[in-house]
Scaffold this motif. Structure first.
Motif, PDB file in Angstrom:
ATOM      1  N   THR A 168       0.801  -1.227   0.000  1.00 13.27           N
ATOM      2  CA  THR A 168       0.000   0.000   0.000  1.00 13.27           C
ATOM      3  C   THR A 168       0.834   1.278   0.000  1.00 13.27           C
ATOM      4  O   THR A 168       0.295   2.354  -0.225  1.00 13.27           O
ATOM      5  N   GLY A 169       2.129   1.184   0.276  1.00 13.20           N
ATOM      6  CA  GLY A 169       2.888   2.390   0.566  1.00 13.20           C
ATOM      7  C   GLY A 169       2.590   2.822   1.994  1.00 13.20           C
ATOM      8  O   GLY A 169       1.994   2.070   2.781  1.00 13.20           O
ATOM      9  N   ASP A 170       2.958   4.042   2.358  1.00 13.03           N
ATOM     10  CA  ASP A 170       2.738   4.529   3.727  1.00 13.03           C
ATOM     11  C   ASP A 170       1.254   4.775   3.999  1.00 13.03           C
ATOM     12  O   ASP A 170       0.481   5.124   3.097  1.00 13.03           O
ATOM     13  N   ASN A 171       0.881   4.597   5.264  1.00 12.06           N
ATOM     14  CA  ASN A 171      -0.473   4.900   5.760  1.00 12.06           C
ATOM     15  C   ASN A 171      -1.566   4.094   5.054  1.00 12.06           C
ATOM     16  O   ASN A 171      -2.661   4.600   4.809  1.00 12.06           O
ATOM     17  N   GLY A 172      -1.259   2.846   4.751  1.00 11.21           N
ATOM     18  CA  GLY A 172      -2.255   1.967   4.167  1.00 11.21           C
ATOM     19  C   GLY A 172      -3.028   1.220   5.241  1.00 11.21           C
ATOM     20  O   GLY A 172      -2.742   1.327   6.442  1.00 11.21           O
ATOM     21  N   VAL A 173      -4.026   0.448   4.806  1.00  8.84           N
ATOM     22  CA  VAL A 173      -4.871  -0.287   5.750  1.00  8.84           C
ATOM     23  C   VAL A 173      -5.151  -1.683   5.202  1.00  8.84           C
ATOM     24  O   VAL A 173      -5.439  -1.843   4.010  1.00  8.84           O
ATOM     25  N   LEU A 174      -5.060  -2.666   6.093  1.00 15.44           N
ATOM     26  CA  LEU A 174      -5.477  -4.030   5.768  1.00 15.44           C
ATOM     27  C   LEU A 174      -6.731  -4.325   6.570  1.00 15.44           C
ATOM     28  O   LEU A 174      -6.729  -4.271   7.796  1.00 15.44           O
ATOM     29  N   LYS A 175      -7.833  -4.625   5.853  1.00 15.90           N
ATOM     30  CA  LYS A 175      -9.099  -4.929   6.515  1.00 15.90           C
ATOM     31  C   LYS A 175      -9.300  -6.446   6.529  1.00 15.90           C
ATOM     32  O   LYS A 175      -9.254  -7.091   5.489  1.00 15.90           O
ATOM     33  N   THR A 176      -9.526  -6.993   7.719  1.00 15.46           N
ATOM     34  CA  THR A 176      -9.694  -8.436   7.876  1.00 15.46           C
ATOM     35  C   THR A 176     -11.178  -8.802   7.812  1.00 15.46           C
ATOM     36  O   THR A 176     -12.049  -7.925   7.929  1.00 15.46           O
ATOM     37  N   PRO A 177     -11.513 -10.092   7.627  1.00 14.78           N
ATOM     38  CA  PRO A 177     -12.917 -10.504   7.489  1.00 14.78           C
ATOM     39  C   PRO A 177     -13.811 -10.123   8.669  1.00 14.78           C
ATOM     40  O   PRO A 177     -15.017  -9.953   8.495  1.00 14.78           O
ATOM     41  N   ASP A 178     -13.226  -9.991   9.861  1.00 14.73           N
ATOM     42  CA  ASP A 178     -14.037  -9.645  11.035  1.00 14.73           C
ATOM     43  C   ASP A 178     -14.260  -8.143  11.176  1.00 14.73           C
ATOM     44  O   ASP A 178     -14.839  -7.676  12.160  1.00 14.73           O
ATOM     45  N   GLY A 179     -13.796  -7.359  10.193  1.00 11.46           N
ATOM     46  CA  GLY A 179     -14.012  -5.918  10.215  1.00 11.46           C
ATOM     47  C   GLY A 179     -12.899  -5.119  10.857  1.00 11.46           C
ATOM     48  O   GLY A 179     -12.927  -3.882  10.846  1.00 11.46           O
ATOM     49  N   ALA A 180     -11.898  -5.794  11.403  1.00 10.86           N
ATOM     50  CA  ALA A 180     -10.772  -5.091  12.040  1.00 10.86           C
ATOM     51  C   ALA A 180      -9.878  -4.470  10.972  1.00 10.86           C
ATOM     52  O   ALA A 180      -9.851  -4.907   9.820  1.00 10.86           O
TER      53      ALA A 180
END
Length: 334
Positions: A168-180
């Motif tokens: 993602t580069g800096d300040n990215g987000v990984l969203k998991t199946p449980d919504g976290a």
């Protein structure tokens, strides 16, 4: 020598058009032969292997790379002059911001390795060669580098886990199946090893662009084998236990093939090599600790895989997971 006779202005105009078309077509053909496009992920690495057609029997004096810097600006990006120094000289580093990210090996003079890619690295790179005791048009090769601002690698099976990487580069987000949500600074490896964590994962960059990847727990590695199993009848007509000595776990076969490609210099990305070695050692650890035990075929193949790992680490100087390696060596001795 070619003579062109113009009968009148109309014929002359047609001839000029034809010549212009011929020159344009010829230039486009040569240009295509000396140009390629390379696509990589942000925060990942890239090997830019320039492949200019060298002038026969001429020694290269300088390798000069150009990169667009704007109108009326010197496009020079980097320079390598073998007879002067073994070091790559980088120009305008404040603008290019490649310090400690650009790697060059004198034994691979026309190749550049760029790590921790940024969107600003996306550009046209041109290598121009000049020769000793030769006056003529410089030999050139062009690479158009495209840097994708978010990537989700195709999952691969490692042991009982599905493994992928979110870039993602800096300040990215990984969203998991449980919504976290998990913060991603550059890239993050994702491992799904049980049903509770299976499902859709989203890899999102700082701008909110997301890619969705379904990840599922892999089948138990102890049941995925390839080869020929044999089974015989005893003197009473009853089946004897099957012989699996010629069967090998598929994941182990695939890992062995990856190591062979590294040994054959098909893979030069140091991070990929490190991941391959670590993943292979983890796979072997999972196999040997499986409740179903390790088969004779797997044991035989493991010896060859260990030897390949030693060859790779000796050639590249990579660090390995010593604890796992020691466990495998002890099992080999037993």
């Amino acid at each position: 020598m070619v003579s062109i006779v113009f009968g009148n202005c109309q014929n002359m105009f047609k001839t000029i058009l034809c010549l212009n078309f011929w020159f344009s077509s010829s230039f486009a053909y040569v240009f295509a032969d000396n140009r390629e496009k390379v696509i990589r992920c942000i925060a990942g690495n890239v090997t830019m292997q320039f492949k200019p057609e060298l002038v026969d029997d001429k020694e290269v004096k300088t390798y000069v790379w150009n990169k667009v810097r704007g109108v009326n600006k010197d496009p020079s990006f980097a320079k390598f002059e073998p007879s002067v120094s073994s070091q790559l000289e980088i120009y305008y580093n404040d603008e290019h911001q490649v310090q400690n990210r650009l790697i060059h090996y004198p034994e691979e003079p026309a190749t550049l390795y760029l790590t921790n890619l940024r969107k600003s690295d996306q550009q046209q790179y041109t290598l121009a060669l000049s020769y000793v005791d030769y006056i003529g048009t410089p030999t050139e090769y062009i690479i158009d580098l495209e840097v994708q601002d978010v990537c989700f690698e195709k999952p691969k099976e490692v042991g009982k886990c599905a493994v992928t990487t979110c870039y993602t580069g800096d300040n990215g987000v990984l969203k998991t199946p449980d919504g976290a949500k998990q913060t991603v600074m550059g890239y993050k490896q994702v491992k799904v090893c049980d049903e509770a964590t299976s499902g859709n994962y989203s890899c999102c960059n700082a701008a909110g662009t997301c890619l969705v990847q379904p990840l599922q727990e892999s089948t138990d590695v102890s049941t995925m084998s390839t080869g020929v199993a044999t089974r015989f009848c005893d003197e009473h007509g009853e089946w004897e236990p099957p012989n699996f000595i010629n069967c090998t776990n598929e994941a182990l076969v695939n890992a062995s093939s990856l190591l062979e490609s590294i040994i054959g210099n098909e893979t030069q990305d140091q991070i990929r090599i490190q991941e391959t070695v670590n993943n292979t050692l983890q796979l072997m650890k999972n196999l040997t600790s499986s409740t179903n035990g390790i088969g004779a075929g797997d044991l035989s193949s493991s010896v060859g895989v260990l030897e390949k790992i030693v060859t790779v680490t000796n050639a590249t100087g990579l660090a390995i997971e010593k604890e796992v390696m020691m466990q495998q060596k002890l099992r080999k001795v037993e």
